[in-house]
Design a protein around this motif. Structure first.
Motif, PDB file in Angstrom:
ATOM      1  N   TYR A 144      29.366 -33.837   2.995  1.00  0.00           N
ATOM      2  CA  TYR A 144      28.299 -34.581   3.661  1.00  0.00           C
ATOM      3  C   TYR A 144      27.038 -34.742   2.831  1.00  0.00           C
ATOM      4  O   TYR A 144      26.116 -35.446   3.244  1.00  0.00           O
ATOM      5  CB  TYR A 144      27.940 -33.906   4.989  1.00  0.00           C
ATOM      6  CG  TYR A 144      29.077 -33.913   5.972  1.00  0.00           C
ATOM      7  CD1 TYR A 144      29.663 -35.103   6.363  1.00  0.00           C
ATOM      8  CD2 TYR A 144      29.569 -32.726   6.506  1.00  0.00           C
ATOM      9  CE1 TYR A 144      30.718 -35.117   7.267  1.00  0.00           C
ATOM     10  CE2 TYR A 144      30.612 -32.727   7.406  1.00  0.00           C
ATOM     11  CZ  TYR A 144      31.188 -33.927   7.791  1.00  0.00           C
ATOM     12  OH  TYR A 144      32.224 -33.944   8.672  1.00  0.00           O
ATOM     13  N   GLY A 145      26.955 -34.061   1.695  1.00  0.00           N
ATOM     14  CA  GLY A 145      25.788 -34.215   0.837  1.00  0.00           C
ATOM     15  C   GLY A 145      24.544 -33.548   1.356  1.00  0.00           C
ATOM     16  O   GLY A 145      23.436 -33.846   0.901  1.00  0.00           O
ATOM     17  N   THR A 146      24.674 -32.617   2.296  1.00  0.00           N
ATOM     18  CA  THR A 146      23.517 -31.911   2.849  1.00  0.00           C
ATOM     19  C   THR A 146      23.972 -30.584   3.448  1.00  0.00           C
ATOM     20  O   THR A 146      25.141 -30.422   3.820  1.00  0.00           O
ATOM     21  CB  THR A 146      22.821 -32.751   3.938  1.00  0.00           C
ATOM     22  OG1 THR A 146      21.656 -32.055   4.403  1.00  0.00           O
ATOM     23  CG2 THR A 146      23.745 -33.001   5.105  1.00  0.00           C
ATOM     24  N   THR A 147      23.027 -29.641   3.519  1.00  0.00           N
ATOM     25  CA  THR A 147      23.271 -28.394   4.248  1.00  0.00           C
ATOM     26  C   THR A 147      22.276 -28.242   5.399  1.00  0.00           C
ATOM     27  O   THR A 147      22.241 -27.199   6.041  1.00  0.00           O
ATOM     28  CB  THR A 147      23.152 -27.172   3.306  1.00  0.00           C
ATOM     29  OG1 THR A 147      21.870 -27.198   2.648  1.00  0.00           O
ATOM     30  CG2 THR A 147      24.264 -27.169   2.275  1.00  0.00           C
ATOM     31  N   ASP A 148      21.477 -29.281   5.633  1.00  0.00           N
ATOM     32  CA  ASP A 148      20.540 -29.253   6.756  1.00  0.00           C
ATOM     33  C   ASP A 148      21.319 -29.397   8.060  1.00  0.00           C
ATOM     34  O   ASP A 148      22.113 -30.333   8.223  1.00  0.00           O
ATOM     35  CB  ASP A 148      19.540 -30.396   6.613  1.00  0.00           C
ATOM     36  CG  ASP A 148      18.582 -30.451   7.785  1.00  0.00           C
ATOM     37  OD1 ASP A 148      18.783 -31.298   8.667  1.00  0.00           O
ATOM     38  OD2 ASP A 148      17.654 -29.618   7.841  1.00  0.00           O
ATOM     39  N   LEU A 149      21.109 -28.470   9.004  1.00  0.00           N
ATOM     40  CA  LEU A 149      21.911 -28.451  10.220  1.00  0.00           C
ATOM     41  C   LEU A 149      21.652 -29.672  11.100  1.00  0.00           C
ATOM     42  O   LEU A 149      22.567 -30.171  11.768  1.00  0.00           O
ATOM     43  CB  LEU A 149      21.640 -27.159  11.002  1.00  0.00           C
ATOM     44  CG  LEU A 149      22.100 -25.877  10.299  1.00  0.00           C
ATOM     45  CD1 LEU A 149      21.644 -24.640  11.052  1.00  0.00           C
ATOM     46  CD2 LEU A 149      23.620 -25.866  10.146  1.00  0.00           C
ATOM     47  N   PHE A 150      20.420 -30.180  11.110  1.00  0.00           N
ATOM     48  CA  PHE A 150      20.135 -31.376  11.890  1.00  0.00           C
ATOM     49  C   PHE A 150      20.842 -32.600  11.294  1.00  0.00           C
ATOM     50  O   PHE A 150      21.395 -33.432  12.023  1.00  0.00           O
ATOM     51  CB  PHE A 150      18.626 -31.626  11.953  1.00  0.00           C
ATOM     52  CG  PHE A 150      17.911 -30.748  12.938  1.00  0.00           C
ATOM     53  CD1 PHE A 150      17.915 -31.050  14.289  1.00  0.00           C
ATOM     54  CD2 PHE A 150      17.239 -29.612  12.514  1.00  0.00           C
ATOM     55  CE1 PHE A 150      17.260 -30.235  15.203  1.00  0.00           C
ATOM     56  CE2 PHE A 150      16.580 -28.793  13.409  1.00  0.00           C
ATOM     57  CZ  PHE A 150      16.591 -29.107  14.766  1.00  0.00           C
ATOM     58  N   ARG A 151      20.820 -32.702   9.984  1.00  0.00           N
ATOM     59  CA  ARG A 151      21.479 -33.845   9.346  1.00  0.00           C
ATOM     60  C   ARG A 151      22.997 -33.726   9.442  1.00  0.00           C
ATOM     61  O   ARG A 151      23.703 -34.727   9.569  1.00  0.00           O
ATOM     62  CB  ARG A 151      21.032 -33.952   7.890  1.00  0.00           C
ATOM     63  CG  ARG A 151      19.555 -34.306   7.739  1.00  0.00           C
ATOM     64  CD  ARG A 151      19.151 -34.435   6.281  1.00  0.00           C
ATOM     65  NE  ARG A 151      19.843 -35.546   5.636  1.00  0.00           N
ATOM     66  CZ  ARG A 151      19.797 -35.789   4.336  1.00  0.00           C
ATOM     67  NH1 ARG A 151      19.080 -34.994   3.539  1.00  0.00           N
ATOM     68  NH2 ARG A 151      20.438 -36.816   3.824  1.00  0.00           N
TER      69      ARG A 151
END
Length: 527
Positions: A198-205
């Motif tokens: 997903y290209g992110t580790t931010d939980l909201f994203r």
């Protein structure tokens, strides 16, 4: 300056706990190693931080010390922002639970031998472990979450073997460290796969894009590794084998902290990682993880967590029935309790989240308190076997009654907090309908199964004749410590936990109301 002040206000409880830890280590360097001094600093730090968290949750009597305004809580990040931390009422509830566990253990440990070496190490590490737990409750990024878990993990590895007396604590610490390292490796590897997907580790994203972009097969593997890594922390079957040896080999006060406190870090991590980004997301699509089309990860995750919950409850209870040592019995019982908490996560409704969180509170009070009682009676000469507790009810009636109430609460007997929490949890699972009803049936059957070994303990304590002379060293001799041989600190911790177990069993809404409100906010935000 304003940003710095706001940051300090947001992290006020963490700053207090960190300051307490640093002051304890400073006192150690200066040669002040008395248990009362270093223990008083740590207990005062956790107590003050607990009051700050209650104030931020909106308890009116503490409004004067509130550090975070009501308008700054449960506010979703701006579009495109990727903050490392996020203040939610749900996270604050867990911070209160973490601090309560640390406060109880710290207070009870003040009753240990004041001349026992290692008190600064114990209280300093206890405060650092608590700091990591508080940071976990603020995490909104997967890497931040895992690093915060590591702070707690490293401190608890050292806590298990800090006395360096005998082989059992050292063996337990080494097992804990090795298994913990494997758990961390699996978790970070899972996080790296999610970043690749997903290209992110931010939980909201992650919640915004889960199942709809990237490579779903990578996401499945990533979440699979995260389940395994966090299952070690939460003692879910089949990742539980280390826990019993560690709980048994660690000093009993440390076992109380592991069971009643640090284990809940894994529970909260499951909330963060699998609710917002997975179970609250329903992208639809053909359901093929090898295609580029949207893929719903929710059903397969719910099934996996439901199976783990039933396995954990059943295996923990069955193995507890076979135990002859008290600490090992309580350890297997603690494993089974993790299964009940996982039920609420598997269902993923606001009511089930509240039920699971209320079950966490039950475990903090009942299981943490039970281990503190075991530590207290060990100082009276009671041996490690369940049979060594024979007739304790006639020699130490108040302590035995408190222990009985804790066990009855764990069994879910009416008029205790354990009954209220299981009623709320199982009702929420049944209301979800579908195959979740069978999960509730499994939970009810396991609750009935647990009654057998708790009843066996109560029979030994209250109905059997006292052990022969000499079997219980402190049974009939004058107590060396005040408060019935427990010491004031341990007696106070046990008394507070016992009163809370009964009071919240009679009037659960005092704690359940804020928990339900926090769970509803968490569900609405999706993280």
């Amino acid at each position: 300056m304003t940003d710095a002040a706001g940051l300090a206000a947001t992290f006020a409880p963490e700053i207090v706990v960190l300051a307490a830890a640093l002051l304890v280590f400073l006192l150690d360097v200066l040669g002040v190693r008395r248990l009362e001094a270093v223990g008083g600093v740590a207990v005062a730090g956790s107590g003050l931080a607990f009051l700050l968290v209650l104030a931020d949750l909106g308890f009116a009597p503490l409004a004067a010390i509130r550090t975070i305004g009501a308008g700054a809580i449960n506010v979703a990040p701006a579009a495109g922002a990727s903050p490392l931390y996020f203040v939610s009422s749900f996270g604050l509830v867990f911070q209160a639970l973490f601090l309560a566990a640390a406060f109880f253990v710290g207070l009870a440990s003040l009753s240990r031998d004041p001349h026992e070496p290692g008190a600064p190490i114990f209280y300093g590490l206890l405060s650092l472990a608590t700091l990591g737990m508080l940071l976990v409750a603020l995490a909104s990024d997967l890497i931040f979450l895992l690093l915060a878990i590591e702070i707690t993990s490293l401190a608890t590895y050292l806590l298990v073997g800090y006395t360096r007396r005998g082989l059992r604590p050292l063996e337990a610490a080494m097992k804990f460290y090795i298994i913990g390292a494997v758990s961390s490796t699996l978790s970070f590897f899972g996080a790296s796969l999610l970043f690749g997907a997903y290209g992110t580790t931010d939980l909201f994203r992650l919640a915004a894009v889960a199942g709809s972009v990237g490579y779903p097969v990578l996401a499945l593997l990533g979440y699979g590794f995260l389940v395994a890594g966090l299952a070690f922390k939460t003692t879910l079957v089949p990742f539980h084998a280390w826990a019993v040896d560690v709980y048994d080999g660690a000093p009993t006060d440390v076992s109380a902290f592991l069971a009643g406190g640090s284990k809940k870090v894994g529970v909260f991590a499951f909330f963060l990682v699998f609710l917002g980004p997975v179970l609250f997301v329903h992208p639809g699509g053909p359901g093929n993880p090898f295609s580029g089309a949207p893929f719903d990860l929710g059903p397969i995750t719910q099934l996996l967590l439901g199976v783990l919950a039933v396995l954990t409850m059943t295996v923990g209870n069955v193995l507890a029935l076979l135990q002859k040592e008290m600490k090992r019995l309580l350890a297997y019982s603690s494993i089974s309790q993790a299964g009940y908490m996982l039920l609420g996560i598997a269902v993923g409704s606001p009511a089930s989240l509240a039920g699971a969180t209320f079950q966490v509170l039950t475990h903090v009070l009942s299981k943490g308190g039970a281990f503190l009682v075991v530590a207290g009676v060990a100082g009276l000469g009671v041996g490690p076997l369940v049979d060594d507790w024979r007739g304790l009810g006639s020699r130490r009636p108040l302590t035995s009654v408190a222990f009985a109430l804790m066990l009855l609460s764990l069994a879910g007997v009416p008029l205790t907090i354990g009954f209220a929490s299981k009623f709320v949890l199982f009702s929420a699972v049944v209301d979800a309908r579908g195959y979740f009803v069978w999960l509730a049936v499994a939970g009810l059957l396991n609750s009935a199964l647990s009654v057998f070994y708790y009843a066996r303990i109560l029979k030994v304590v209250f109905l059997q004749d006292p052990a022969p002379a000499g079997a219980v060293v402190g049974g009939s001799e004058p107590a060396e410590l005040p408060a019935g041989g427990l010491g004031y600190g341990r007696a106070a911790a046990i008394a507070i936990a016992t009163v809370a177990i009964v009071a919240l069993g009679v009037y659960p809404q005092f704690a359940l109301g804020p928990i339900q409100a926090a769970a509803s906010h968490f569900y609405a935000l999706g993280a």
